[in-house]
Design a protein around this motif. Structure first.
Motif, PDB file in Angstrom:
ATOM      1  N   LEU A 206       0.788  -1.241   0.000  1.00  0.00           N
ATOM      2  CA  LEU A 206       0.000   0.000   0.000  1.00  0.00           C
ATOM      3  C   LEU A 206       0.818   1.287   0.000  1.00  0.00           C
ATOM      4  O   LEU A 206       0.251   2.370  -0.049  1.00  0.00           O
ATOM      5  CB  LEU A 206      -0.976   0.037   1.181  1.00  0.00           C
ATOM      6  CG  LEU A 206      -2.106  -0.998   1.182  1.00  0.00           C
ATOM      7  CD1 LEU A 206      -3.018  -0.764   2.378  1.00  0.00           C
ATOM      8  CD2 LEU A 206      -2.904  -0.949  -0.106  1.00  0.00           C
ATOM      9  N   GLY A 207       2.127   1.215   0.074  1.00  0.00           N
ATOM     10  CA  GLY A 207       2.925   2.433   0.031  1.00  0.00           C
ATOM     11  C   GLY A 207       3.321   2.920   1.411  1.00  0.00           C
ATOM     12  O   GLY A 207       2.899   2.402   2.443  1.00  0.00           O
ATOM     13  N   ARG A 208       4.115   3.983   1.425  1.00  0.00           N
ATOM     14  CA  ARG A 208       4.716   4.473   2.668  1.00  0.00           C
ATOM     15  C   ARG A 208       3.685   5.025   3.643  1.00  0.00           C
ATOM     16  O   ARG A 208       3.792   4.821   4.856  1.00  0.00           O
ATOM     17  CB  ARG A 208       5.752   5.556   2.329  1.00  0.00           C
ATOM     18  CG  ARG A 208       6.529   6.080   3.519  1.00  0.00           C
ATOM     19  CD  ARG A 208       7.811   6.776   3.073  1.00  0.00           C
ATOM     20  NE  ARG A 208       7.528   7.852   2.148  1.00  0.00           N
ATOM     21  CZ  ARG A 208       7.665   9.150   2.456  1.00  0.00           C
ATOM     22  NH1 ARG A 208       8.074   9.494   3.651  1.00  0.00           N
ATOM     23  NH2 ARG A 208       7.409  10.075   1.569  1.00  0.00           N
ATOM     24  N   ARG A 209       2.679   5.723   3.151  1.00  0.00           N
ATOM     25  CA  ARG A 209       1.676   6.304   4.045  1.00  0.00           C
ATOM     26  C   ARG A 209       0.539   5.325   4.342  1.00  0.00           C
ATOM     27  O   ARG A 209       0.209   5.051   5.491  1.00  0.00           O
ATOM     28  CB  ARG A 209       1.097   7.589   3.423  1.00  0.00           C
ATOM     29  CG  ARG A 209       2.130   8.683   3.154  1.00  0.00           C
ATOM     30  CD  ARG A 209       2.942   9.017   4.368  1.00  0.00           C
ATOM     31  NE  ARG A 209       3.802  10.174   4.141  1.00  0.00           N
ATOM     32  CZ  ARG A 209       4.857  10.460   4.885  1.00  0.00           C
ATOM     33  NH1 ARG A 209       5.209   9.661   5.882  1.00  0.00           N
ATOM     34  NH2 ARG A 209       5.585  11.530   4.628  1.00  0.00           N
ATOM     35  N   ARG A 210      -0.066   4.775   3.305  1.00  0.00           N
ATOM     36  CA  ARG A 210      -1.239   3.929   3.491  1.00  0.00           C
ATOM     37  C   ARG A 210      -0.895   2.621   4.191  1.00  0.00           C
ATOM     38  O   ARG A 210      -1.703   2.062   4.933  1.00  0.00           O
ATOM     39  CB  ARG A 210      -1.904   3.660   2.146  1.00  0.00           C
ATOM     40  CG  ARG A 210      -2.483   4.921   1.509  1.00  0.00           C
ATOM     41  CD  ARG A 210      -2.779   4.730   0.036  1.00  0.00           C
ATOM     42  NE  ARG A 210      -3.809   3.734  -0.166  1.00  0.00           N
ATOM     43  CZ  ARG A 210      -3.683   2.672  -0.963  1.00  0.00           C
ATOM     44  NH1 ARG A 210      -2.551   2.455  -1.609  1.00  0.00           N
ATOM     45  NH2 ARG A 210      -4.668   1.822  -1.098  1.00  0.00           N
TER      46      ARG A 210
ATOM     47  N   TRP B 228      -0.117  12.047   5.497  1.00  0.00           N
ATOM     48  CA  TRP B 228      -0.867  11.729   4.264  1.00  0.00           C
ATOM     49  C   TRP B 228      -1.612  12.952   3.754  1.00  0.00           C
ATOM     50  O   TRP B 228      -1.539  13.288   2.574  1.00  0.00           O
ATOM     51  CB  TRP B 228      -1.861  10.589   4.524  1.00  0.00           C
ATOM     52  CG  TRP B 228      -2.635  10.213   3.299  1.00  0.00           C
ATOM     53  CD1 TRP B 228      -2.276   9.328   2.332  1.00  0.00           C
ATOM     54  CD2 TRP B 228      -3.910  10.742   2.884  1.00  0.00           C
ATOM     55  NE1 TRP B 228      -3.229   9.250   1.344  1.00  0.00           N
ATOM     56  CE2 TRP B 228      -4.249  10.120   1.663  1.00  0.00           C
ATOM     57  CE3 TRP B 228      -4.795  11.670   3.415  1.00  0.00           C
ATOM     58  CZ2 TRP B 228      -5.423  10.396   0.963  1.00  0.00           C
ATOM     59  CZ3 TRP B 228      -5.967  11.958   2.735  1.00  0.00           C
ATOM     60  CH2 TRP B 228      -6.272  11.325   1.526  1.00  0.00           C
TER      61      TRP B 228
ATOM     62  N   THR C 176      -8.675   4.014   4.152  1.00  0.00           N
ATOM     63  CA  THR C 176      -7.277   3.812   3.769  1.00  0.00           C
ATOM     64  C   THR C 176      -7.174   3.020   2.469  1.00  0.00           C
ATOM     65  O   THR C 176      -6.340   3.322   1.609  1.00  0.00           O
ATOM     66  CB  THR C 176      -6.519   3.082   4.898  1.00  0.00           C
ATOM     67  OG1 THR C 176      -6.516   3.915   6.062  1.00  0.00           O
ATOM     68  CG2 THR C 176      -5.085   2.780   4.498  1.00  0.00           C
TER      69      THR C 176
ATOM     70  N   GLU D  88      -2.253   6.835  -2.805  1.00  0.00           N
ATOM     71  CA  GLU D  88      -0.958   6.972  -2.141  1.00  0.00           C
ATOM     72  C   GLU D  88      -0.266   8.230  -2.667  1.00  0.00           C
ATOM     73  O   GLU D  88      -0.146   8.415  -3.880  1.00  0.00           O
ATOM     74  CB  GLU D  88      -0.085   5.749  -2.412  1.00  0.00           C
ATOM     75  CG  GLU D  88       1.313   5.828  -1.834  1.00  0.00           C
ATOM     76  CD  GLU D  88       1.343   5.841  -0.311  1.00  0.00           C
ATOM     77  OE1 GLU D  88       2.382   6.224   0.255  1.00  0.00           O
ATOM     78  OE2 GLU D  88       0.323   5.486   0.315  1.00  0.00           O
TER      79      GLU D  88
END
Length: 439
Positions: A86-90, A140, A199, A204
């Protein structure tokens, strides 16, 4: 399937901002951030009071919320590293939300009277996961919103945050009177699915992580502490809301219960007016700051938030009275909202935009550290002197911050307005909006 990121035009119209899916997602992400706060605070305190625990034990449980004040310690790691999904934030948001579902549900299986230390451990885990979610959700929305969307996006996040508090306080307290505390915490755990769905739908943000741990950890701190007056400003931040912390939900909820108010009455008569008043106070404070300026606003709003604790003294003197309870709660939270707005704006002025994610996490955490740690011993004072003397004492706690403010230079620890490019750094670290300070 996640919504695709949108690139805002140079001069978007109001209709374009309102039609942006990501600004509306912030309501649900704000709800997910606000929900856990009182489940380890005022709502938990009332559960313990119902189970017969004494006020010393209840106020000592205020220490379980310490992760909210220490989140700056691990915030750079969440900025630097990404999970493999899901990536760095999600990715971090989803992990913290799923963890919160499990930890909140686990609290329901513990008897507060028989196993207070076990409950304290799980509640601390909830606070840690909740603080982590706050750090990543702040990053985010900072990363994803265009300049034109920030105002409306932040407003939506705050609205969702207040709705989360509404669910975990008046609604949870009402449920506790009908289905019991265990099932109430099951319901609260299930409501975290709101954040999980948001989320999964969220795009992202683009952008690279800090290049190394030095960029993520060291530079934000060295940048702040090299400024004149940096330490004195941190002391001021820790003192400014001290009196309010000593009259927080974990303390006043048992006070209301001792006066004879039921859980449902405490939930609806006290909490609904407090949410409305705090939102109104924040908006009013923002408008008045345009006229008064930063320094005068900090003085006036700080004094008002302290003096309004005397409304609880009135309630202690008159006893159970619905009108006095609603009035005291409304006045206190309106002035508290004004002070929170001024303090949040001041902390933004202290943040270098290159490092605002970590610096704001540091400043907002330390602004709550003094109150959360010292208020844990409030029960001893209450047992010795009684509620009336105690509320007078909370007013006096505002004096040190206001005196210190008089000695601070106008430009003490303020971030430079212009910054040269960093040769060692990668992309500028993400910032965080002022609304992070309501938790």
């Amino acid at each position: 399937m996640p919504l695709s990121p949108m690139s805002a035009p140079a001069k978007p119209s109001l209709l374009q901002v309102l039609s942006s899916p990501r600004v509306w997602l912030l309501i649900t992400l704000g709800f997910s951030s606000g929900l856990p706060l009182l489940l380890v605070g005022g709502t938990l305190a009332l559960w313990m009071k119902n189970e017969g625990l004494n006020i010393k034990t209840i106020t000592a449980f205020g220490l379980v919320a310490m992760p909210y004040s220490l989140k700056f310690i691990w915030a750079p790691l969440l900025d630097r590293y990404a999970l493999p999904f899901l990536g760095r934030r999600r990715g971090w948001m989803l992990l913290s939300q799923l963890g919160l579902m499990g930890a909140i549900a686990a609290m329901s299986f513990v008897d507060p009277k028989q196993s207070p230390m076990t409950l304290a451990g799980i509640a601390t885990l909830v606070a840690f996961l909740s603080a982590s979610q706050d750090v990543v959700s702040d990053a985010w929305r900072t990363d994803i919103l265009s300049e034109a969307e920030r105002g409306f996006g932040v407003a939506n996040f705050v609205t969702g945050y207040r709705l989360g508090i509404l669910a975990s306080s008046p609604i949870a307290l009402t449920l506790s009177d009908t289905i019991g505390w265990q099932r109430t915490y099951w319901v609260m755990a299930a409501l975290m699915m709101v954040g999980v769905v948001a989320t999964l739908l969220a795009p992202e943000p683009e952008g690279r992580a800090p290049r190394n741990l030095r960029d993520a950890v060291v530079l934000p701190f060295t940048d702040y502490f090299k400024r004149n007056g940096a330490v004195a400003v941190l002391v001021f931040l820790m003192l400014y809301k001290l009196g309010e912390a000593f009259a927080g939900p974990a303390i006043v909820n048992p006070f209301f219960s001792e006066l004879g108010f039921t859980n449902t009455e405490i939930g609806w008569i006290s909490k609904v007016p407090s949410l409305i008043a705090s939102i109104a106070g924040g908006l009013l404070g923002g408008l008045l700051m345009v006229k008064l300026g930063m320094r005068k606003s900090l003085y006036i709003f700080g004094a008002l938030q302290a003096l309004t604790n005397l409304t609880y003294l009135v309630l202690a003197l008159v006893g159970k009275n619905y009108a006095v309870l609603a009035t005291a709660i409304s006045i206190d939270n309106m002035c508290g909202g004004m002070a929170t707005t001024a303090l949040g704006a001041y902390m933004m002025a202290l943040c270098n935009k290159r490092f605002s994610a970590t610096q704001f996490a540091l400043l907002s955490a330390l602004s709550n550290l003094g109150g959360r740690s010292l208020a844990a011993g409030a029960g001893f004072f209450i047992e010795w002197f009684g509620w009336s003397t105690y509320f007078c004492f909370t007013v006096a706690l505002a004096a040190p911050a206001l005196v210190l403010l008089a000695f601070l230079r106008q430009d003490a620890a303020l971030a430079p307005t212009e910054e040269p490019a960093l040769a060692t750094a990668g992309p500028a670290p993400e910032g965080t909006p002022a609304t992070a300070v309501a938790r």
